[in-house]
Design a protein around this motif. Sequence first.
Motif, PDB file in Angstrom:
ATOM      1  N   VAL A   1      33.338  51.158  30.985  1.00  9.38           N
ATOM      2  CA  VAL A   1      33.354  51.859  32.270  1.00  9.38           C
ATOM      3  C   VAL A   1      33.757  50.928  33.407  1.00  9.38           C
ATOM      4  O   VAL A   1      34.361  51.356  34.375  1.00  9.38           O
ATOM      5  CB  VAL A   1      31.988  52.511  32.545  1.00  9.38           C
ATOM      6  CG1 VAL A   1      31.962  53.189  33.907  1.00  9.38           C
ATOM      7  CG2 VAL A   1      31.662  53.519  31.455  1.00  9.38           C
ATOM      8  N   LEU A   2      33.433  49.649  33.306  1.00 10.25           N
ATOM      9  CA  LEU A   2      33.821  48.725  34.363  1.00 10.25           C
ATOM     10  C   LEU A   2      34.080  47.350  33.780  1.00 10.25           C
ATOM     11  O   LEU A   2      33.680  47.049  32.645  1.00 10.25           O
ATOM     12  CB  LEU A   2      32.751  48.635  35.447  1.00 10.25           C
ATOM     13  CG  LEU A   2      31.594  47.648  35.230  1.00 10.25           C
ATOM     14  CD1 LEU A   2      30.904  47.376  36.540  1.00 10.25           C
ATOM     15  CD2 LEU A   2      30.593  48.165  34.218  1.00 10.25           C
ATOM     16  N   HIS A   3      34.750  46.523  34.568  1.00 11.66           N
ATOM     17  CA  HIS A   3      35.085  45.176  34.123  1.00 11.66           C
ATOM     18  C   HIS A   3      34.041  44.185  34.615  1.00 11.66           C
ATOM     19  O   HIS A   3      33.663  44.181  35.780  1.00 11.66           O
ATOM     20  CB  HIS A   3      36.455  44.755  34.653  1.00 11.66           C
ATOM     21  CG  HIS A   3      36.758  43.308  34.415  1.00 11.66           C
ATOM     22  ND1 HIS A   3      37.058  42.806  33.163  1.00 11.66           N
ATOM     23  CD2 HIS A   3      36.779  42.244  35.266  1.00 11.66           C
ATOM     24  CE1 HIS A   3      37.264  41.512  33.251  1.00 11.66           C
ATOM     25  NE2 HIS A   3      37.104  41.142  34.511  1.00 11.66           N
ATOM     26  N   GLU A   4      33.593  43.318  33.701  1.00 12.75           N
ATOM     27  CA  GLU A   4      32.756  42.177  34.045  1.00 12.75           C
ATOM     28  C   GLU A   4      33.360  40.944  33.393  1.00 12.75           C
ATOM     29  O   GLU A   4      33.692  40.957  32.210  1.00 12.75           O
ATOM     30  CB  GLU A   4      31.321  42.377  33.555  1.00 12.75           C
ATOM     31  CG  GLU A   4      30.549  43.448  34.310  1.00 12.75           C
ATOM     32  CD  GLU A   4      29.102  43.532  33.867  1.00 12.75           C
ATOM     33  OE1 GLU A   4      28.255  42.860  34.507  1.00 12.75           O
ATOM     34  OE2 GLU A   4      28.813  44.249  32.905  1.00 12.75           O
ATOM     35  N   GLY A   5      33.497  39.884  34.165  1.00 18.93           N
ATOM     36  CA  GLY A   5      34.094  38.672  33.630  1.00 18.93           C
ATOM     37  C   GLY A   5      34.982  38.007  34.664  1.00 18.93           C
ATOM     38  O   GLY A   5      34.736  38.080  35.872  1.00 18.93           O
ATOM     39  N   LEU A   6      36.036  37.363  34.208  1.00 17.70           N
ATOM     40  CA  LEU A   6      36.959  36.660  35.093  1.00 17.70           C
ATOM     41  C   LEU A   6      37.963  37.658  35.686  1.00 17.70           C
ATOM     42  O   LEU A   6      38.432  38.557  34.981  1.00 17.70           O
ATOM     43  CB  LEU A   6      37.700  35.567  34.324  1.00 17.70           C
ATOM     44  CG  LEU A   6      36.920  34.281  34.024  1.00 17.70           C
ATOM     45  CD1 LEU A   6      35.665  34.539  33.209  1.00 17.70           C
ATOM     46  CD2 LEU A   6      37.799  33.267  33.292  1.00 17.70           C
ATOM     47  N   ILE A   7      38.246  37.486  36.958  1.00 20.54           N
ATOM     48  CA  ILE A   7      39.080  38.468  37.654  1.00 20.54           C
ATOM     49  C   ILE A   7      39.868  37.787  38.768  1.00 20.54           C
ATOM     50  O   ILE A   7      39.444  36.747  39.296  1.00 20.54           O
ATOM     51  CB  ILE A   7      38.201  39.604  38.235  1.00 20.54           C
ATOM     52  CG1 ILE A   7      39.058  40.744  38.777  1.00 20.54           C
ATOM     53  CG2 ILE A   7      37.263  39.059  39.313  1.00 20.54           C
ATOM     54  CD1 ILE A   7      38.249  41.961  39.210  1.00 20.54           C
ATOM     55  N   GLY A   8      41.006  38.366  39.115  1.00 17.10           N
ATOM     56  CA  GLY A   8      41.776  37.850  40.232  1.00 17.10           C
ATOM     57  C   GLY A   8      42.956  38.744  40.537  1.00 17.10           C
ATOM     58  O   GLY A   8      43.337  39.600  39.724  1.00 17.10           O
ATOM     59  N   TYR A   9      43.514  38.548  41.699  1.00 13.44           N
ATOM     60  CA  TYR A   9      44.742  39.260  42.091  1.00 13.44           C
ATOM     61  C   TYR A   9      45.633  38.250  42.793  1.00 13.44           C
ATOM     62  O   TYR A   9      45.367  37.839  43.929  1.00 13.44           O
ATOM     63  CB  TYR A   9      44.427  40.435  43.003  1.00 13.44           C
ATOM     64  CG  TYR A   9      45.611  41.361  43.223  1.00 13.44           C
ATOM     65  CD1 TYR A   9      45.721  42.552  42.526  1.00 13.44           C
ATOM     66  CD2 TYR A   9      46.643  41.022  44.104  1.00 13.44           C
ATOM     67  CE1 TYR A   9      46.813  43.398  42.701  1.00 13.44           C
ATOM     68  CE2 TYR A   9      47.739  41.845  44.286  1.00 13.44           C
ATOM     69  CZ  TYR A   9      47.816  43.035  43.584  1.00 13.44           C
ATOM     70  OH  TYR A   9      48.909  43.869  43.750  1.00 13.44           O
ATOM     71  N   THR A  10      46.698  37.833  42.104  1.00 10.68           N
ATOM     72  CA  THR A  10      47.589  36.816  42.660  1.00 10.68           C
ATOM     73  C   THR A  10      49.039  37.121  42.304  1.00 10.68           C
ATOM     74  O   THR A  10      49.334  37.723  41.267  1.00 10.68           O
ATOM     75  CB  THR A  10      47.248  35.419  42.099  1.00 10.68           C
ATOM     76  OG1 THR A  10      47.301  35.456  40.671  1.00 10.68           O
ATOM     77  CG2 THR A  10      45.866  34.968  42.536  1.00 10.68           C
ATOM     78  N   GLY A  11      49.931  36.684  43.176  1.00  7.86           N
ATOM     79  CA  GLY A  11      51.352  36.759  42.905  1.00  7.86           C
ATOM     80  C   GLY A  11      51.876  38.146  42.591  1.00  7.86           C
ATOM     81  O   GLY A  11      51.264  39.160  42.910  1.00  7.86           O
ATOM     82  N   THR A  12      53.025  38.152  41.932  1.00  9.90           N
ATOM     83  CA  THR A  12      53.653  39.429  41.594  1.00  9.90           C
ATOM     84  C   THR A  12      53.011  40.084  40.380  1.00  9.90           C
ATOM     85  O   THR A  12      53.225  41.268  40.141  1.00  9.90           O
ATOM     86  CB  THR A  12      55.155  39.209  41.296  1.00  9.90           C
ATOM     87  OG1 THR A  12      55.299  38.264  40.230  1.00  9.90           O
ATOM     88  CG2 THR A  12      55.871  38.682  42.534  1.00  9.90           C
ATOM     89  N   GLU A  13      52.236  39.321  39.627  1.00  8.84           N
ATOM     90  CA  GLU A  13      51.593  39.883  38.435  1.00  8.84           C
ATOM     91  C   GLU A  13      50.362  40.713  38.775  1.00  8.84           C
ATOM     92  O   GLU A  13      49.867  41.469  37.946  1.00  8.84           O
ATOM     93  CB  GLU A  13      51.226  38.750  37.465  1.00  8.84           C
ATOM     94  CG  GLU A  13      52.455  38.100  36.862  1.00  8.84           C
ATOM     95  CD  GLU A  13      52.143  36.774  36.208  1.00  8.84           C
ATOM     96  OE1 GLU A  13      51.982  36.759  34.977  1.00  8.84           O
ATOM     97  OE2 GLU A  13      52.064  35.765  36.931  1.00  8.84           O
ATOM     98  N   GLY A  14      49.857  40.554  39.981  1.00 13.33           N
ATOM     99  CA  GLY A  14      48.785  41.422  40.446  1.00 13.33           C
ATOM    100  C   GLY A  14      47.451  41.185  39.772  1.00 13.33           C
ATOM    101  O   GLY A  14      47.049  40.045  39.522  1.00 13.33           O
ATOM    102  N   LEU A  15      46.772  42.262  39.463  1.00 18.89           N
ATOM    103  CA  LEU A  15      45.402  42.201  38.973  1.00 18.89           C
ATOM    104  C   LEU A  15      45.324  41.555  37.595  1.00 18.89           C
ATOM    105  O   LEU A  15      46.050  41.923  36.678  1.00 18.89           O
ATOM    106  CB  LEU A  15      44.801  43.608  38.925  1.00 18.89           C
ATOM    107  CG  LEU A  15      43.323  43.700  38.500  1.00 18.89           C
ATOM    108  CD1 LEU A  15      42.423  43.009  39.531  1.00 18.89           C
ATOM    109  CD2 LEU A  15      42.904  45.159  38.335  1.00 18.89           C
ATOM    110  N   GLN A  16      44.416  40.588  37.490  1.00 15.38           N
ATOM    111  CA  GLN A  16      44.125  39.933  36.216  1.00 15.38           C
ATOM    112  C   GLN A  16      42.645  40.157  35.895  1.00 15.38           C
ATOM    113  O   GLN A  16      41.770  39.829  36.697  1.00 15.38           O
ATOM    114  CB  GLN A  16      44.398  38.428  36.309  1.00 15.38           C
ATOM    115  CG  GLN A  16      45.843  38.077  36.592  1.00 15.38           C
ATOM    116  CD  GLN A  16      46.715  38.223  35.358  1.00 15.38           C
ATOM    117  OE1 GLN A  16      46.403  37.727  34.286  1.00 15.38           O
ATOM    118  NE2 GLN A  16      47.833  38.924  35.520  1.00 15.38           N
ATOM    119  N   GLU A  17      42.370  40.716  34.716  1.00 15.29           N
ATOM    120  CA  GLU A  17      40.999  40.952  34.277  1.00 15.29           C
ATOM    121  C   GLU A  17      40.817  40.392  32.872  1.00 15.29           C
ATOM    122  O   GLU A  17      41.557  40.760  31.959  1.00 15.29           O
ATOM    123  CB  GLU A  17      40.659  42.445  34.292  1.00 15.29           C
ATOM    124  CG  GLU A  17      40.627  43.055  35.684  1.00 15.29           C
ATOM    125  CD  GLU A  17      40.290  44.540  35.668  1.00 15.29           C
ATOM    126  OE1 GLU A  17      39.583  44.998  36.582  1.00 15.29           O
ATOM    127  OE2 GLU A  17      40.742  45.232  34.727  1.00 15.29           O
TER     128      GLU A  17
END
Length: 604
Positions: A237-253
Motif C-alpha cells: 500500500v505504501l513505500h518504506e525505505g530509501l527514496i529520492g527525487y533527482t534529475g531527469t529520472e525522477g522518483l527513486q524508491e
Amino acid sequence: MENNRNFFITIALSVLILTLWQVFYMNPRVEQQREAARIEEQRKAEQKKTAEAANPGAAGTPAPAPGAIPSAPGGEAVTAAGRAQALAATSRVKIDPPSLEGSINLTGARLDDLKLKHYTETVDKNSPEIELLNPSALPNGYFAEIGFVGNDKTGAVPGADTVWTVDGNATLTPSTPVTLTYSNDKGLTFKRTVSVDNDYMFTVSDTVQNSGAAAVSLFNYGRVTRFDKPAVASTYVLHEGLIGYTGTEGLQEHKYASIEKDKQAQPGKSTDGWLGITDKYWAVTLVPTEKQPFQPRYAYFEDGRHRYQSDFLTDAINVDAGQSATVETEVFAGAKEVAKINAYAEDRHIKRFDLLIDWGWFHFITKPMFWLIDTLYKFFGNFGLAILATTVIVKAIFFPLANKSYASMANMKKVQPKMLEIREKYADDKMKQQQAMMELYKTEKINPLAGCWPVALQIPVFFSLYKVLYITIEMRHAPFFGWIQDLAAPDPTSIFNLFGLIPITLPHMLMIGVWPLLMGVTMFLQMRMNPTPPDPTQAAIFTWMPIIFTFMMAGFPAGLVIYWAWNNLLSILQQGVIMKRQGAKIELWDNLAALFRKKPSPAE
C-alpha cells in the motif's frame, strides 16, 4: 434476472480479490510483523548482554578514496549502554524548536538525537514520544550527516570523526542558529551555521575559508544512514525505505528488501531534488545545494555493521587562496504532515517534495479525497464526522448515475416475469434465449449492466479512502467517539469476548468489533432489498457475502469500516426511495420474513 447475475458476478469478483488479498497477503504480513518485532526485541536483548562498551578508537572513519564518500561507520562497536548513556558519551548542542527536541553530536556534527514532541508511540497520553533519530552506537542507530571529502592538499576535512567547536550560542531554536567551527593544518577553516524552522526543516550552511597559499578542491557530501529497519513489515500500500527525487529520472524508491539484494542504485547526476529514508509516518531527507551538481546514491552495506544509506556527493568545489566558498544543505527530519510537506515543496522550491508522501498511482483520487476529509475535519473537529460527511458528498456527486442504476434495477424487477418466461421457453437453446433477452431489454429500454454501477463506483472510493487512512499521519491516533480512539487502527472490540467483558486475549481473526458487525448487518440488509437469485451459486454468494465481509473488514482501519457501514445505510435509503417511485416491490421485508419462516419438510 440478468441484472442480478451481473451484479453478483461483480460482487463475487470483488469479494474474491479482497479475500485472497487479506488471507494470502495481509494475514501473513501481520504474522511477519509480529515475528519480526519478537526477533528484534530478542536481538536487542542479546546485544545488551554480549556487546562490549564502545571503543572510542573505532569511531573513526577510514580515509576515503579520492572523490569518494567516507565509509559509513560500519566499524563502530555497538554499546551496551542505553540511549541516555550513548548521548552523554559525546559533547552536544541542544535542539529545541516547537516540534522537536534533541541534540546535535559535535563529533561529526551529526543530527543523531531527535524526538517528535507532538507524536507518541500509542494513544496513551503517557506514551513515550517518537524517537526518530538515534546515535550510531545503538542497535537502532539512525542519523543525518553533512561533511567533506578532501585530499593531500586540503588536509583533514570535516567528516564522521571531526570534533567541531561551538562558537557562541549552544542551543538551537528557530530564533537562535548555532555556529560550529573547525580548522586544519593546511589553512582551511570551516564555519558551519545550523538553523531550524518551527517545524522539521534544518538548514546547514558551510563556508570554507582558504588561508593557505594554494588553491584547493574538495567535495561536499551528505548521507542519511540507518542501521536497522522498521520492526513492522511494510505492505504494498505504501513505500518504506530509501527514496529520492533527482534529475531527469525522477522518483527513486528502494524498499529495504530490494536494496539488500541490489546492494546499490546510482541514478544520473542532478542539480536539484532530494533523497533520504522514509517510514510510514516519518522521514529524514537531504536537499543538496542547487549551486553544485551532485551524484545521488542508494546503498546497502554489509561490512562491519549492516546499514542502509541514501547519500550524495557534489562535484569538486574549488577554493582559491585567500578566498572562500559556501555550500548549503537542507535536512528534513520529522513527521510527514501533508500541509507542511506541500509548504516546503512550494516555499523552498523543492522539486516534487510532495512525493515524500506515497499517494500511489491513483493520486488523482487519493489527494482530493484527503483534501475533502481534511477540509471537513477543520469544520467538524472530528475526522470520523468528516468521513461521514465525505460519504454523503460522494453519494451526492454520483447520485444521478446511481439514480439511473437503481431505476434500471427497479425496471428489471418489473419485467422479471417476462424474463422467466423466456428462460422457460428457450431452456434448451441458449442462443435464442440470449437474443430474446436482448430484445426485451431494447423494448423496455433497460440497461442490464446498470445495476453494477453502484458497486463499481464504490470500489475506487473505498480504496482511495483506505489509502488516505493508511498513509496520512493526520489520521494516526485520530479519535471518533466512544471506544474508537484511532481511526487508522482496527476496531479494538470483539463479539467473541463480549466486547471486553470477558478478560481474554483473542487471535487477530476473531477480533470482530461493533463497527464491523454494523457494516455486515447493513450489507446484509442492502442485499436483501433484492430478490434471492434462483441460481444456487448466486444464492450462496448472496447469503455468505455479508459474513465474509464482516470477518475480512474487521482487520481494516475503523475509519474505513465506519465509511462502509454508513455508505450501506445511505444506499438502502436511496434504493428504497427510488424503487418506491418506480413502483417496484421492495423485497427486504419478504426476504427477512422468509429467514424465520418454517421450511416444509421433504415429507410435506
